[in-house]
Scaffold this motif. Structure first.
Motif, PDB file in Angstrom:
ATOM      1  N   LEU A 496       0.869  -1.175   0.000  1.00 21.17           N
ATOM      2  CA  LEU A 496       0.000   0.000   0.000  1.00 21.17           C
ATOM      3  C   LEU A 496       0.903   1.221   0.000  1.00 21.17           C
ATOM      4  O   LEU A 496       1.849   1.292   0.801  1.00 21.17           O
ATOM      5  CB  LEU A 496      -0.903   0.011   1.236  1.00 21.17           C
ATOM      6  N   PHE A 497       0.624   2.186  -0.891  1.00 24.80           N
ATOM      7  CA  PHE A 497       1.560   3.303  -0.987  1.00 24.80           C
ATOM      8  C   PHE A 497       0.838   4.611  -1.287  1.00 24.80           C
ATOM      9  O   PHE A 497      -0.209   4.652  -1.928  1.00 24.80           O
ATOM     10  CB  PHE A 497       2.618   3.041  -2.066  1.00 24.80           C
ATOM     11  N   ASN A 498       1.433   5.671  -0.783  1.00 24.50           N
ATOM     12  CA  ASN A 498       0.989   7.036  -1.045  1.00 24.50           C
ATOM     13  C   ASN A 498       2.252   7.888  -1.061  1.00 24.50           C
ATOM     14  O   ASN A 498       2.842   8.169  -0.016  1.00 24.50           O
ATOM     15  CB  ASN A 498       0.032   7.501   0.043  1.00 24.50           C
ATOM     16  N   THR A 499       2.709   8.256  -2.255  1.00 25.23           N
ATOM     17  CA  THR A 499       3.992   8.945  -2.385  1.00 25.23           C
ATOM     18  C   THR A 499       3.836  10.257  -3.132  1.00 25.23           C
ATOM     19  O   THR A 499       2.999  10.388  -4.030  1.00 25.23           O
ATOM     20  CB  THR A 499       5.018   8.065  -3.123  1.00 25.23           C
ATOM     21  N   LYS A 500       4.687  11.204  -2.738  1.00 29.18           N
ATOM     22  CA  LYS A 500       4.735  12.495  -3.410  1.00 29.18           C
ATOM     23  C   LYS A 500       6.188  12.847  -3.685  1.00 29.18           C
ATOM     24  O   LYS A 500       7.055  12.629  -2.839  1.00 29.18           O
ATOM     25  CB  LYS A 500       4.098  13.586  -2.552  1.00 29.18           C
ATOM     26  N   ILE A 511      -0.882   7.181  -5.514  1.00 26.06           N
ATOM     27  CA  ILE A 511      -1.555   6.481  -4.439  1.00 26.06           C
ATOM     28  C   ILE A 511      -2.157   5.203  -5.012  1.00 26.06           C
ATOM     29  O   ILE A 511      -2.691   5.202  -6.130  1.00 26.06           O
ATOM     30  CB  ILE A 511      -2.644   7.358  -3.780  1.00 26.06           C
ATOM     31  N   GLY A 512      -2.008   4.091  -4.273  1.00 25.48           N
ATOM     32  CA  GLY A 512      -2.532   2.843  -4.806  1.00 25.48           C
ATOM     33  C   GLY A 512      -2.087   1.637  -3.996  1.00 25.48           C
ATOM     34  O   GLY A 512      -1.621   1.759  -2.859  1.00 25.48           O
ATOM     35  N   PHE A 513      -2.247   0.482  -4.611  1.00 20.48           N
ATOM     36  CA  PHE A 513      -1.848  -0.767  -3.947  1.00 20.48           C
ATOM     37  C   PHE A 513      -1.340  -1.743  -5.002  1.00 20.48           C
ATOM     38  O   PHE A 513      -1.589  -1.597  -6.207  1.00 20.48           O
ATOM     39  CB  PHE A 513      -3.006  -1.375  -3.165  1.00 20.48           C
ATOM     40  N   GLY A 514      -0.629  -2.751  -4.519  1.00 21.39           N
ATOM     41  CA  GLY A 514      -0.121  -3.790  -5.407  1.00 21.39           C
ATOM     42  C   GLY A 514      -0.148  -5.142  -4.727  1.00 21.39           C
ATOM     43  O   GLY A 514      -0.014  -5.251  -3.504  1.00 21.39           O
ATOM     44  N   VAL A 515      -0.373  -6.177  -5.511  1.00 19.53           N
ATOM     45  CA  VAL A 515      -0.335  -7.561  -5.032  1.00 19.53           C
ATOM     46  C   VAL A 515       0.615  -8.332  -5.932  1.00 19.53           C
ATOM     47  O   VAL A 515       0.553  -8.201  -7.168  1.00 19.53           O
ATOM     48  CB  VAL A 515      -1.740  -8.209  -5.065  1.00 19.53           C
ATOM     49  N   ASN A 516       1.505  -9.116  -5.346  1.00 26.16           N
ATOM     50  CA  ASN A 516       2.444  -9.876  -6.163  1.00 26.16           C
ATOM     51  C   ASN A 516       2.599 -11.290  -5.634  1.00 26.16           C
ATOM     52  O   ASN A 516       2.360 -11.559  -4.442  1.00 26.16           O
ATOM     53  CB  ASN A 516       3.813  -9.179  -6.198  1.00 26.16           C
ATOM     54  N   SER A 517       2.979 -12.170  -6.521  1.00 27.78           N
ATOM     55  CA  SER A 517       3.163 -13.577  -6.160  1.00 27.78           C
ATOM     56  C   SER A 517       4.224 -14.176  -7.083  1.00 27.78           C
ATOM     57  O   SER A 517       4.353 -13.779  -8.241  1.00 27.78           O
ATOM     58  CB  SER A 517       1.846 -14.345  -6.313  1.00 27.78           C
TER      59      SER A 517
END
Length: 809
Positions: A496-500, A511-517
């Motif tokens: 989960l990230f929120n970067t400027k 801003i967003g999210f990621g799923v990895n496998s």
């Protein structure tokens, strides 16, 4: 004859008298004689040693019956205290037992006379005897020998060191060292006689004994060391053996003394050079002999080399070890043919019984659960022995990053065909909590709070939170990872990230999210195609495979999904048109399949192995952005030298990155460029050092339009980096130890790279060189590196100093 009779009679009388006096001192216990009860025990003759200190070592007690055996033990115990030259026990008629002691002298002073070239402190340290201690003459003599050795090590081979001990009436001693230093004689010349096959300079390069040089007063180079000379003879002998001179002879080095220095001469009889004759395998073979000979490096006609023979013995031993024969022995038998000048070699193999892993024992893991260690092991209990699997398992444990050190050894059991596998780990710090501030090149001033744990609750799961607030950057990132999701080999992660970011010409907000496998490809099977390998059942009697590790053993394949909202705003009025066209908010939904390869031997400080990755990012599954972006990166480590005498490990690291992307949404100028937030910006500590962060790549004019005039006027001031669709970076590094025991290493590097609008223009690659220091600190990897551009061009922004914490190349 009468004389001999008289002498014999006198001897008998003396013996009887001595026996009488001995018996009268401590008469043997007579059961019919009245026993003596000790009324008191006294100590006499002691001045510095307290009575109570002596009594602690006595077994005799007042009120007990006198026992000569116990008294004898007491005398020995007092002697063992080390403070006395003599101890006597006397029993008075009234039952008082007195231990009369004579104390050793007390050293009042240690005098050192005649020393001027070697410091008094060094001499006192070597002597090991100081004032206000008990005199031990043996220790003094040993210390004087060490002082002589000290002078020899400093080059004073003619130094004479004598000593004397004077004892005063108060039983105090003065130890005096009389030193005649003489002139310092260093090695002026190292010479070789009889060498024909190798030049003098070649042989000098092999040995540790060196001639003096201008800085000998600092380095002590040129000092004669006889132990080193003995080792040099062994080194030279090994060199000749390794080049086929099996009949060579090297005499003890001759040391010639002159007024101004020493000459060391090595006398060599080389003899003829021998080549390899017949090479045969014998004994218990596990495969066809001709096939096995293909793995042997020694072949007929080669120069006979002992090192190559040892390598072949190791190769065959490993071959049998990987087939389960852990105790196989390979005996090299050589036959020298003086006429043919050849050496016939027979490698006779005794394989012994097949050996199984009995038990796998894990030790040293106070926090990490056993299953976290065991799941990285490639072998199972009751499986045939394999040396290769042991090595691979150790490397796999090192790559987890949970452990500072891992040792995997075997231990014989009471069964001839079984060994226990001992996995001894030393856990490293896996959790960090950091709160601090600082300055980072490219990000300006920064306040950072970071909480991370790579081995949560000892389960091998990872969690981290990174919160950064700075003048040019704000990050709020939370990550969760599980390398063995639900106890399977599937790795899962969520971000989960929120970067400027605040750049020179615009601001970026994500801003967003990621799923990895991902999953190990060696365990992945595709029906009908045979991809992957099927593991044998536990306890299988099938011979273990001796195949070398393949590419699949270190590869993982996976896929990631990201949903990100990107906003480009705060655009400078003078920014280029390409940046202005990117202003606004967009949604990116992307899938990224990828493959990773990691054969490194250590997570933090690899000395060998490769880490690489390839991925293709596909955006367009919903959202506003449409593009494809592929990235290839790799870093290869090669050990150059591993020698504690030179500080530790020297490693060559070669790395690089290639990137290519294409957008499917046309920009205002009709180009299929990547979105601004996905373009390649090169420069900085993680790409081409010596150039500022994100300062390399395609440029466009930076212009301002003044609409207050008629017609409007356009004024351009330089250019802006707008990022590229293609990137290429190459890095070459030499890593060397500084204080390796504390995790401090140095680096010298050469970088080359740039970003391009389309294709790669090798003539436009920027190059730089530099050096730096890396420290595996308690807060994570810390890097401080200086880069110097080699081909800076007009408009390029440079930054000599690069600083980073928490990231590794």
């Amino acid at each position: 004859m009468e004389f001999f009779k008289s002498a014999r009679s006198a001897a008998i009388i003396c013996f009887l008298l001595l026996s009488f006096f001995a018996a009268s001192t401590f008469p043997a216990e007579d059961p019919n004689r009245e026993r003596v009860t000790l009324k008191d025990i006294r100590i006499s003759g002691n001045v510095r040693v307290e009575d109570d200190g002596i009594r602690l070592h006595l077994k005799s007690r007042a009120g007990e019956t006198f026992d000569p055996a116990v008294v004898d033990q007491d005398v020995k115990a007092i002697f063992r205290m080390g403070f006395f030259d003599d101890v006597q026990a006397e029993l008075s008629p009234d039952g008082v037992l007195t231990y009369a002691v004579k104390e050793k002298p007390y050293i009042r002073e240690v005098k050192i006379q005649g020393a001027s070239q070697v410091s008094k402190e060094k001499i006192e340290t070597a002597l090991g005897v100081g004032a206000r201690t008990i005199l031990d003459r043996t220790k003094v003599a040993e210390g004087v020998d060490k002082v002589r050795k000290l002078y020899n090590e400093q080059g004073y081979v003619n130094a004479a060191v004598d000593y004397s001990v004077s004892v005063e009436s108060s039983n105090q001693a003065v130890v005096t060292l009389d030193i005649s230093e003489g002139n310092r004689l260093l090695i002026k010349r190292v010479a070789f006689e009889g060498n024909k096959a190798f030049s003098e300079s070649d042989l000098k390069g092999l040995i540790a004994t060196k001639e003096e040089w201008i800085f000998s007063f600092i380095t002590n180079r040129g000092v004669l060391d006889r132990d080193m000379l003995t080792n040099d003879v062994a080194i030279l002998s090994n060199h000749y053996n390794d080049n086929g001179y099996v009949e060579h002879k090297i005499d003890d080095p001759v040391i010639l003394r002159a007024r101004d220095g020493l000459e060391v001469v090595f006398r060599i009889s080389e003899g003829p050079q021998y080549r390899v004759g017949k090479v045969e395998l014998g004994g218990e073979l596990i495969a066809d002999g001709k096939q096995m000979l293909k793995s042997v490096k020694l072949t007929t006609g080669q120069i006979f080399r002992g090192s190559r023979l040892r390598e072949d013995v190791t190769t065959l031993t490993d071959m049998y070890s990987n087939k389960g024969f852990a105790f196989a022995q390979v005996d090299p038998i050589t036959k020298v043919d003086s006429n043919a000048k050849s050496v016939d070699v027979a490698l006779v193999i005794s394989k012994g019984p097949p050996v199984y892993f009995n038990r796998v024992l894990v030790a040293g893991n106070t926090k990490t659960r056993d299953k976290v260690v065991r799941r990285e092991l490639l072998m199972n209990e009751q499986e045939l022995f394999s040396g290769t699997k042991i090595t691979q398992s150790r490397n796999a444990l090192q790559r987890t990053g949970y452990f500072e050190d891992v040792q995997v050894t075997t231990k014989k059991t009471d069964q001839a065909d079984a060994v226990d596998l001992l996995v001894d780990v030393k856990e490293g710090p896996t959790g960090t909590f950091q709160v601090g501030g600082g300055y980072s090149s490219g990000d300006g001033f920064l306040f950072n709070a970071n909480v991370s744990e790579k081995n949560l609750f000892g389960k091998g799961q990872g969690v981290s939170g990174n919160f950064s607030i700075g003048s040019k950057r704000q990050d709020y990132i939370v990550s969760l990872t599980d390398p063995y999701f639900n106890d399977t080999k599937v790795a899962m992660g969520v971000d989960l990230f929120n970067t400027k970011r605040e750049f020179t010409d615009f601001n970026e907000h994500k801003i967003g999210f990621g799923v990895n496998s991902n999953y190990p490809l060696k365990d992945f099977t595709v029906p009908f195609f045979g991809l992957g390998r099927k593991d044998k059942e536990k306890g299988s009697d099938e011979l273990a495979s001796d195949a070398a590790p393949s590419i699949w053993d270190y590869m993982r394949g996976g896929v990631a999904y990201d949903l990100t909202r990107e906003t480009i705003n705060g655009i400078d009025p003078a920014a280029s048109q390409a940046i202005k066209d990117s202003e606004g908010t967009s949604l990116t939904s992307s899938v990224t399949p990828g493959i990773t390869y990691d054969s490194r031997d250590h997570f933090f400080a690899p000395t060998e192995g490769t880490k690489s990755a390839f991925s293709v990012k596909l955006a367009g599954l919903g959202g506003d952005s449409r593009f494809i972006k592929s990235d290839l990166s790799g870093r290869w480590h090669y050990p150059l030298l591993k020698d504690p005498n030179w500080g530790g490990n020297y490693v060559l690291a070669l790395g690089g990155q290639l990137g290519y992307g294409i957008g499917f949404t046309k920009t205002n100028d009709g180009k299929n460029d990547l979105p601004l937030f996905e373009r390649y910006f090169i420069g900085g500590i993680n790409s081409v050092r010596g150039f500022s962060d994100r300062s390399l790549g395609p440029r466009e004019p930076s212009c301002v339009t003044d609409t207050s005039t008629v017609p409007s006027t356009v004024t351009c001031h330089g250019s802006d980096v707008v990022g590229g669709n293609t990137a290429a970076v190459m890095n070459a590094e030499l890593l060397f130890p500084i204080m390796e025991q504390y995790g401090v290493r140095g680096v010298a590097f050469f970088d080359m790279g740039n970003a391009f609008a389309n294709g790669i223009n090798f003539g436009d690659l920027r190059r730089s060189v530099g050096a730096g220091v890396r420290w595996m600190s308690p807060f994570g990897p810390l890097r401080v590196e200086l880069g110097f551009p080699l081909n800076k061009k007009p408009g390029d922004e440079t930054s000599v100093l690069g600083f980073s914490i928490g990231s590794q190349p």
